[in-house]
Design a protein around this motif. Structure first.
Motif, PDB file in Angstrom:
ATOM      1  N   THR A  75       0.637  -0.971  -0.244  1.00 55.88           N
ATOM      2  CA  THR A  75      -0.082   0.032  -0.045  1.00 55.88           C
ATOM      3  C   THR A  75       0.600   0.918  -0.198  1.00 55.88           C
ATOM      4  O   THR A  75       0.400   2.574  -0.982  1.00 55.88           O
ATOM      5  CB  THR A  75      -0.852  -0.276   1.197  1.00 55.88           C
ATOM      6  N   VAL A  76       1.468   1.687   1.029  1.00 53.68           N
ATOM      7  CA  VAL A  76       2.757   2.736   0.990  1.00 53.68           C
ATOM      8  C   VAL A  76       3.739   2.754  -0.377  1.00 53.68           C
ATOM      9  O   VAL A  76       3.598   3.582  -1.046  1.00 53.68           O
ATOM     10  CB  VAL A  76       3.548   2.437   2.772  1.00 53.68           C
ATOM     11  N   VAL A  81       4.868   5.575  -5.188  1.00 51.95           N
ATOM     12  CA  VAL A  81       4.088   5.688  -6.980  1.00 51.95           C
ATOM     13  C   VAL A  81       3.574   6.304  -7.458  1.00 51.95           C
ATOM     14  O   VAL A  81       4.144   7.118  -7.745  1.00 51.95           O
ATOM     15  CB  VAL A  81       4.132   4.404  -7.110  1.00 51.95           C
ATOM     16  N   LEU A  82       2.456   6.930  -6.785  1.00 53.96           N
ATOM     17  CA  LEU A  82       1.305   7.825  -7.112  1.00 53.96           C
ATOM     18  C   LEU A  82       2.043   8.900  -6.533  1.00 53.96           C
ATOM     19  O   LEU A  82       2.010   9.860  -7.646  1.00 53.96           O
ATOM     20  CB  LEU A  82       0.109   7.824  -6.575  1.00 53.96           C
ATOM     21  N   ALA A  83       2.751   9.287  -5.619  1.00 57.92           N
ATOM     22  CA  ALA A  83       2.950  10.709  -5.230  1.00 57.92           C
ATOM     23  C   ALA A  83       4.484  11.327  -6.067  1.00 57.92           C
ATOM     24  O   ALA A  83       4.635  12.366  -6.964  1.00 57.92           O
ATOM     25  CB  ALA A  83       3.938  10.714  -3.872  1.00 57.92           C
ATOM     26  N   MET A  84       5.534  10.142  -6.360  1.00 61.16           N
ATOM     27  CA  MET A  84       6.485  10.517  -7.738  1.00 61.16           C
ATOM     28  C   MET A  84       5.933  10.440  -8.601  1.00 61.16           C
ATOM     29  O   MET A  84       6.184  10.844  -9.875  1.00 61.16           O
ATOM     30  CB  MET A  84       7.451   9.308  -7.788  1.00 61.16           C
ATOM     31  N   ALA A 125      13.430   7.402 -10.226  1.00 65.12           N
ATOM     32  CA  ALA A 125      13.945   6.077 -10.893  1.00 65.12           C
ATOM     33  C   ALA A 125      14.779   4.932  -9.709  1.00 65.12           C
ATOM     34  O   ALA A 125      14.131   4.074  -9.895  1.00 65.12           O
ATOM     35  CB  ALA A 125      15.106   6.390 -12.173  1.00 65.12           C
ATOM     36  N   LEU A 126      15.304   5.450  -9.161  1.00 61.39           N
ATOM     37  CA  LEU A 126      16.319   4.459  -8.271  1.00 61.39           C
ATOM     38  C   LEU A 126      15.320   4.006  -7.025  1.00 61.39           C
ATOM     39  O   LEU A 126      14.880   2.637  -6.582  1.00 61.39           O
ATOM     40  CB  LEU A 126      16.994   5.024  -7.318  1.00 61.39           C
ATOM     41  N   ALA A 127      14.253   5.078  -6.631  1.00 63.19           N
ATOM     42  CA  ALA A 127      12.787   4.586  -5.988  1.00 63.19           C
ATOM     43  C   ALA A 127      11.975   3.494  -6.675  1.00 63.19           C
ATOM     44  O   ALA A 127      12.010   2.791  -6.257  1.00 63.19           O
ATOM     45  CB  ALA A 127      12.267   5.382  -5.382  1.00 63.19           C
ATOM     46  N   VAL A 128      11.529   3.537  -8.003  1.00 63.82           N
ATOM     47  CA  VAL A 128      10.886   2.890  -8.457  1.00 63.82           C
ATOM     48  C   VAL A 128      11.098   1.472  -9.146  1.00 63.82           C
ATOM     49  O   VAL A 128      10.416   0.662  -9.028  1.00 63.82           O
ATOM     50  CB  VAL A 128      10.107   3.417  -9.774  1.00 63.82           C
TER      51      VAL A 128
END
Length: 180
Positions: A75-76, A81-84, A125-128
């Motif tokens: 969920t987080v 991803v939506l926030a980014m 991009a790293l977070a994704v």
């Protein structure tokens, strides 16, 4: 009938685009993305702790706890991803408007602040990539590495996000027209 002439009056074409909305939205969403990134790092550590406790046989830790920790993480991650995505879109709108305004003001292109925005997009991009790696069943030994990487990514994104907000404010202030 088409013509190469613009259809809007010249007075409308020569006005700078308003920056207040994209500036506020970009700043808030970049900050919100940093907060959700921290929450994502917490959820990675939470999954690690619950998994380690379950593996160690700690009383009171059941499969339902593992499932709950995994669901929290997913969920987080979705919110992250939506926030980014929202922050990236508002930054692109802001960039488009400041470039148009800079052309109208006759300003020379400056590449100094482009590096800051590049670092922020790179941290996204790293977070994704990390979220993609975490989406499948990750062995317990790899959860520690993933939690460390999530924490480092969130820290990088927050540092870059703070610099992005400073750049947004400075460029917007520079392009602000004096009140008549």
């Amino acid at each position: 009938m088409t013509s190469p002439e613009p259809t809007l009056p010249a007075s409308v074409l020569s006005r700078p685009a308003p920056l207040l909305g994209p500036t506020a939205a970009s700043s808030l969403l970049v900050g919100g993305t940093c907060l959700v990134g921290g929450l994502n790092a917490w959820s990675a550590w939470h999954r690690l702790a619950v998994g380690a406790d379950y593996t160690a046989g700690v009383p009171g830790i059941w499969v339902a706890d593992l499932t709950s920790a995994e669901a929290t993480g997913r969920t987080v991650a979705t919110v992250y991803v939506l926030a980014m995505t929202a922050a990236a879109l508002t930054l692109l709108v802001w960039l488009s408007r400041i470039r148009g305004n800079a052309r109208l003001l006759g300003a020379r292109r400056s590449r100094r602040w482009t590096w800051v925005l590049g670092v922020w997009f790179t941290s996204c991009a790293l977070a994704v990539v990390l979220l993609y790696l975490a989406r499948g069943g990750v062995p317990l030994a790899d959860l520690r590495v993933l939690a460390l990487a999530d924490t480092a990514s969130a820290a990088l994104q927050c540092a870059a996000g703070a610099l992005v907000v400073v750049v947004i404010r400075r460029v917007t202030r520079w392009q602000a027209l004096p009140s008549a």
